[in-house]
Design an enzyme around this catalytic site. Structure first.
Site, short mmCIF file in Angstrom:
data_model
loop_
_atom_site.label_atom_id
_atom_site.label_comp_id
_atom_site.label_asym_id
_atom_site.label_seq_id
_atom_site.Cartn_x
_atom_site.Cartn_y
_atom_site.Cartn_z
N LYS A 65 0.84 -1.21 0.00
CA LYS A 65 0.00 0.00 0.00
C LYS A 65 0.87 1.25 0.00
O LYS A 65 1.94 1.30 0.63
CB LYS A 65 -0.94 -0.01 1.21
N PHE A 125 0.35 8.75 -8.92
CA PHE A 125 0.04 10.12 -9.38
C PHE A 125 -1.47 10.19 -9.50
O PHE A 125 -2.00 10.85 -10.36
CB PHE A 125 0.64 10.37 -10.77
N CYS A 180 -4.21 9.19 -6.68
CA CYS A 180 -5.26 9.11 -5.66
C CYS A 180 -6.22 10.28 -5.88
O CYS A 180 -5.81 11.44 -5.90
CB CYS A 180 -4.66 9.17 -4.27
N LYS A 239 1.47 5.14 -11.89
CA LYS A 239 0.05 4.77 -11.85
C LYS A 239 -0.80 6.00 -12.13
O LYS A 239 -0.71 7.00 -11.43
CB LYS A 239 -0.29 4.18 -10.48
N CYS A 263 -41.45 -13.99 -20.89
CA CYS A 263 -41.53 -12.88 -19.94
C CYS A 263 -41.95 -11.58 -20.62
O CYS A 263 -42.42 -10.66 -19.97
CB CYS A 263 -40.20 -12.68 -19.22
N CYS A 309 -38.28 -8.57 -23.95
CA CYS A 309 -37.74 -8.15 -25.24
C CYS A 309 -38.77 -7.32 -25.98
O CYS A 309 -38.46 -6.31 -26.61
CB CYS A 309 -37.32 -9.35 -26.07
N CYS A 331 -38.13 -3.44 -27.06
CA CYS A 331 -38.07 -3.05 -28.47
C CYS A 331 -39.20 -2.07 -28.79
O CYS A 331 -39.02 -1.11 -29.54
CB CYS A 331 -38.19 -4.29 -29.36
N CYS A 383 -33.00 -10.11 -22.38
CA CYS A 383 -33.52 -11.48 -22.23
C CYS A 383 -32.86 -12.16 -21.05
O CYS A 383 -31.63 -12.26 -21.00
CB CYS A 383 -33.27 -12.28 -23.50
C1 LIG Z 1 -9.87 1.03 -0.07
C2 LIG Z 1 -8.93 1.29 -1.20
C3 LIG Z 1 -7.68 1.84 -0.96
C4 LIG Z 1 -6.80 2.08 -1.99
N1 LIG Z 1 -5.57 2.60 -1.70
C5 LIG Z 1 -4.69 2.83 -2.71
C6 LIG Z 1 -3.39 3.30 -2.45
O1 LIG Z 1 -2.99 3.52 -1.30
N2 LIG Z 1 -2.56 3.53 -3.49
C7 LIG Z 1 -2.93 3.28 -4.79
O2 LIG Z 1 -2.12 3.48 -5.69
N3 LIG Z 1 -4.15 2.80 -5.07
C8 LIG Z 1 -5.04 2.56 -4.07
N4 LIG Z 1 -6.28 2.05 -4.37
C9 LIG Z 1 -6.62 1.77 -5.76
C10 LIG Z 1 -6.38 0.28 -6.09
O3 LIG Z 1 -5.03 -0.06 -6.00
C11 LIG Z 1 -6.86 -0.11 -7.50
O4 LIG Z 1 -6.02 0.47 -8.46
C12 LIG Z 1 -8.29 0.29 -7.79
O5 LIG Z 1 -9.11 -0.03 -6.69
C13 LIG Z 1 -8.85 -0.37 -9.05
O6 LIG Z 1 -8.80 -1.77 -9.02
P1 LIG Z 1 -10.06 -2.71 -8.63
O7 LIG Z 1 -11.20 -2.34 -9.52
O8 LIG Z 1 -9.56 -4.09 -8.80
O9 LIG Z 1 -10.38 -2.41 -7.21
C14 LIG Z 1 -7.17 1.79 -3.32
C15 LIG Z 1 -8.42 1.22 -3.57
C16 LIG Z 1 -9.30 0.96 -2.53
C17 LIG Z 1 -10.63 0.32 -2.83
#
Ligand SMILES: Cc1cc2nc3c(=O)[nH]c(=O)nc-3n(C[C@H](O)[C@H](O)[C@H](O)COP(=O)(O)O)c2cc1C
Ligand SMILES: Cc1cc2nc3c(=O)[nH]c(=O)nc-3n(C[C@H](O)[C@H](O)[C@H](O)COP(=O)(O)OP(=O)(O)OC[C@H]3O[C@@H](n4cnc5c(N)ncnc54)[C@H](O)[C@@H]3O)c2cc1C
Ligand code: SF4
Lengths: 399, 442
Positions: free
Chosen positions: A46, A136, A138, A177, A347, A350, A354, A388
């Site tokens: 993380k 890059f 969050c 990222k 059901c 469709c 349509c 469907c």
């Molecule tokens: C609770 C939570 C915390 C996350 N914390 C981080 C993080 O600290 N750093 C990061 O780069 N991505 C973080 N993410 C993003 C995930 O790494 C991931 O890229 C994103 O959830 C998409 O993937 P998924 O659809 O499989 O969840 C976090 C996601 C969640 C749900």
């Protein structure tokens, strides 16, 4: 013969393409050890920061989007980067690399200044990390401080920051990222390429508001009555991720790791087909646990064997030549809907779809409760097979 | 108003329970066709989507063979049908058979968490779907280890013996399988009727095991037992209870009084024609699986009236509740609290003198004890099928059952279901393997 699931990403050997994304699932060495035991190829720890960075979390952090009885079609979170700073992550990495030398340990970092980014890189390299990922991306909390997506939404900041990291990284590859919260990903991806970074990870979570409590009027998740926008992940964001991943793979000469909505081996195959070389999962293991890796692995393996492939490498990017633009689509190709009355359960969904949502091309026999397509009227739009519930409708080619 | 479940949430909308196509009552009264069909892919995926994928899932504890149920269901959901089949066959080599004949309402499905919010997941139907498809498409090929760990005699080719042989072969043991009949399968071959277990379904899974062992057919183990002890590193006995116990009432040997087990066997041998039950009134004595299958088979032969006579009540009947339910639907009558004390011939028919029963305190078996009331009634029938109990074939093996090299399982050791026999056979194989690995063979 079992197909070879191993894959090379930035010169690193991954026993299979599945990696845990940076998330609560990777916030301790114990969790990651359990995941590696279960069969995951690696994990991105993380996102961490230098000790002086304050990380103050609030709770609750999660919300889900419910659809017809299933609650987690998408997950929103207002979590931030890890509260555990680099000193603890260094220890995790030392332990994990010692215990699992064949697996890949990545670290995710975020900084606010050049010295911080570079210090993080140097310390992680010394701890034995295999690869560095820079967040890059969050979308909530961090941008208010000029971090996270605030970097990834600006090509100039992206290139500059990526260069700092790349400069400091003497031994290990660097991946950036990216955030999907942007109109066009290509200028950002090009900036990453110019910086000299080694790979792109796409996508981080999509900025969203999961809902509003209609009794208290508080946006969700509600922290003592107040809410904020959060990061949306899970099955619902898969189409967005597929779009970004394929676009980067088609246009940018850098390897791509996919993240965003990968839940099953079928999703995995799709991301590989649009050019991903690495697959990061977060919401699926948060929902069902690390055990989901078993189906992810044997499903992929059986799929490859049944299709006659001997390794996962062979399918990477196979869909890309077929991904085109509107002007190139055939104007002479024609299909019409066709109802299989043996399967039809009467059901009428469709018919009504349509009738009200398409071209009034389905004739309804009220007596027998059976639909029939009027082929003169049917343009083949493809709405009826989607509604469907029993797969009784197929599109038949007529030209 | 729907009540809210304590665990939160209402019954999920849009997640329906599926049920397989089933023959109508009329079709069932005139043919031995299989009552239930296999689910379609769309149905199976729909049902799999209802599974909660519980942690430490209780359904697994409900399965004697310990199939990792949520794992195979998750694989149906992701369309990984080969993976789903692997999960099932890893723990039960008779997956398609058990998917049909297991009393799921008393096993896995009874334990399913979904019972608390809805109906249980149709685990049996899903298992059957996965296995049928895998076998049909030739996707099941067991790979056995090749190191020879030891040589084991498996006596009895029923589900217990087959399962034991399978797991021994998987670990590279040489297996000699001895079966007194012409074909292996035990009650899968000679007991359970084809409207619940078609011959072809049984044969395919049985063959997948017998093809990998040395099968000695028409070999009744008896006095050779002592030689076996010298010749083999270990011996597994899965000889079941293949000899029916007959009534001891006067008249029990009259023509027209049959052992229900022999009747069922004749049907499986396609000799149903020997029993001219069309338009006749049939009495079945007993309350277990054999009685119920005999009654349902008599209905299918066109009997005009079939009555099951049982000395306790529906509550105490050892038959599986789904079987009793199906028999009711097909028109079988039940007479509770009655026991025959004499049978006499009357004008070409049989008169049963029935004595009324009152239930008393539980006996040593835990069931209510049976107290004759002295009240007698007459009951007329054209034929009587007796299904009161079975015992092991007298075989001179009694004396060495408890020797250290000798392992046992299935009905012989108190089992009453196919899946219990499979579980026993597997467990015995694992015990034999660890015994051999510890050098037990010397
Ligand atoms: C609770 C939570 C915390 C996350 N914390 C981080 C993080 O600290 N750093 C990061 O780069 N991505 C973080 N993410 C993003 C995930 O790494 C991931 O890229 C994103 O959830 C998409 O993937 P998924 O659809 O499989 O969840 C976090 C996601 C969640 C749900
Ligand atoms: C009519 C009927 C319906 C049933 N329905 C169901 C059902 O729906 N679901 C369910 O789960 N269970 C059902 N059962 C119970 C189930 O069939 C048994 O529990 C199961 O078959 C027991 O397996 P086994 O291997 O122990 O014995 P068996 O199946 O009896 O097999 C024993 C084998 O050993 C052979 N043998 C015996 N003695 C010797 C010897 N001395 N030498 C060599 N071979 C020998 C026999 O020929 C036979 O092949 C039913 C039983 C009956 C009678
Ligand atoms: S108990 Fe029921 S819901 Fe839970 S995993 Fe087993 S089959 Fe699925």
């Amino acid at each position: 013969m079992k197909p070879d699931l191993s894959i090379n990403f930035c010169g690193i050997h991954f026993p299979n393409p599945y990696v845990l994304a940076a998330a609560p699932t990777t916030d301790s060495a114990d969790q990651v050890a359990r995941a590696l035991e279960a069969g995951w190829a690696g994990a991105v720890m993380k996102t961490t920061s230098v000790e002086t960075e304050t990380v103050e979390l609030v709770y609750p952090q999660m919300g889900g989007i419910e659809l017809e009885g299933k609650k987690l079609n998408g997950l929103i979170n207002i979590d931030l980067i890890s509260e555990r700073h680099i000193d603890q992550v260094e220890q995790d990495i030392r332990r994990l690399k010692k215990e699992y030398p064949g697996k890949v340990i990545l670290a995710s970092i975020m900084g606010s200044r050049q010295e911080h980014w570079q210090e993080l890189v140097r310390r992680l390299e010394a701890a034995g990390v295999d690869m560095i990922e820079c967040s890059f991306s969050c979308p909530h909390g961090m941008p208010e401080r000029g971090m996270g997506a605030a970097v990834g939404q600006n090509p100039e900041f992206t290139e500059r920051t990526a260069r700092w990291v790349k400069e400091a990284a003497k031994r290990v590859p660097v991946a950036i990222k990216l955030t999907p919260n942007i109109t066009d990903i290509l200028p950002i991806a090009e900036a990453v390429k110019r910086s000299g970074a080694d790979a792109i990870v796409a996508i981080n979570t999509v900025l969203g508001l999961i809902g509003v409590d209609i009794d208290t009027f508080s946006p969700l998740p509600s922290v003592d009555g107040i809410g904020i926008y959060g990061g949306f992940s899970g099955p619902a964001i898969k189409p967005i991720a597929l779009h970004f991943v394929s676009k980067i793979a088609q246009n940018i000469d850098l390897p791509v790791a996919a993240t965003g909505g990968i839940c099953t081996w079928r999703d995995a195959v799709e991301f590989l087909l649009v050019g991903a070389r690495n697959l990061q999962l977060c919401t699926a293991p948060m929902h069902y646990g690390f055990r989901v890796i078993e189906d992810l692995l044997d499903g992929l393996s059986h799929y490859l064997a049944e299709k006659g492939f001997s390794s996962v490498e062979e399918i990477i990017g196979l869909a890309l030549p077929k991904l085109s633009s509107y002007q190139h689509l055939s104007r002479t190709y024609k299909v019409v809907s066709q109802v299989n009355t043996d399967i039809c359960i009467g059901c009428g969904l469709c018919f009504i779809a349509c009738q009200d949502g398409a071209h009034q091309a389905i004739v309804w026999d009220a007596e027998k409760r059976l639909p029939r397509t009027d082929e003169e009227k049917c343009v083949g739009c493809g709405l009826c097979p989607q509604v469907c519930p029993v797969e009784a409708i197929a599109l038949k080619r007529t030209a | 108003m729907q009540e809210k479940h304590p665990a939160g949430g209402y019954q999920a909308a849009g997640t329906w329970n599926v049920s397989p196509r089933t023959l109508s009552r009329q079709e069932r009264r005139t043919s031995f066709g299989e009552v239930e069909s296999t689910l379609t892919l769309a149905q199976a995926v729909q049902e799999a989507n209802r599974c909660l994928y519980c942690y430490d899932a209780p359904c697994i504890q409900g399965c004697p063979a310990q199939i990792q149920i949520p794992e195979f269901i998750a694989r149906i959901r992701s369309h990984n049908l080969t993976g789903a089949a692997e999960v099932i066959y890893r723990d039960n080599p008779l997956g398609a058979i058990c998917g049909r004949v297991c009393p799921v309402e008393a096993l896995c499905q009874k334990a399913c968490t979904s019972c608390r919010i809805n109906t249980p997941i149709a685990i049996g139907s899903l298992q059957r779907f996965v296995c049928d498809l895998a076998i049909q498409e030739g996707r099941i090929a067991f790979q056995d280890e090749t190191n020879v760990l030891g040589k084991v005699a498996v006596v009895g080719g029923g589900p217990a013996g087959l399962s034991c042989a399978h797991y021994l072969r998987q670990r590279g043991c040489e297996v000699d399988l001895f079966e007194k009949e012409d074909l292996a399968g035990g009650l899968l071959r000679w007991g359970i009727p084809i409207y619940r277990l078609p011959e072809e379904v049984a044969k395919r899974e049985i063959d997948l095991i017998t093809n990998r062992v040395a099968l000695h057919r028409k070999y009744l183990l008896g006095t050779q037992a002592e030689d076996f002890l010298k010749q083999y590193d270990a011996i597994f006995l899965g000889i079941g209870l293949s000899s029916p116990i007959l009534l001891r009432t006067p008249g029990a040997d009259l023509p027209g009084v049959y052992a229900a087990a022999s009747f069922l066997r004749a049907l499986r041998e396609k000799k149903g024609g020997d029993f001219a039950f069309y338009g006749k009134e049939i009495a079945v004595v007993g309350g277990g699986a054999t009685a119920l299958d005999a009654a349902r088979s008599a209905i299918r032969l066109g009997a005009s009236k079939v009555t099951v006579l049982y000395r306790r009540t529906a509550e105490e009947m050892p038959a599986f509740s789904s079987e009793v339910e199906a028999a009711f639907q097909e028109g079988v009558d039940f007479l509770w609290l009655m026991s025959p004390v004499e049978i006499t011939p009357v004008d070409g028919r049989l008169k049963l003198i029935l004595e009324g029963i009152r239930l008393g305190e539980p006996d040593e078996s835990g069931r209510a004890s049976v107290i004759p009331t002295g009240v007698r009634t007459n009951f007329l029938a054209d034929a009587v099928l007796v299904a009161i109990a079975s015992q092991a074939e007298p075989a001179g093996v009694e004396g060495w059952m408890d020797r250290p090299k000798v392992f046992r399982g299935g009905d012989l050791t108190g089992g009453a279901t196919v899946v219990q026999a499979v579980a026993d056979g597997k467990e015995a194989a694992l015990r034999i393997i660890s015994w051999l690995e510890k050098g037990g063979s010397q």
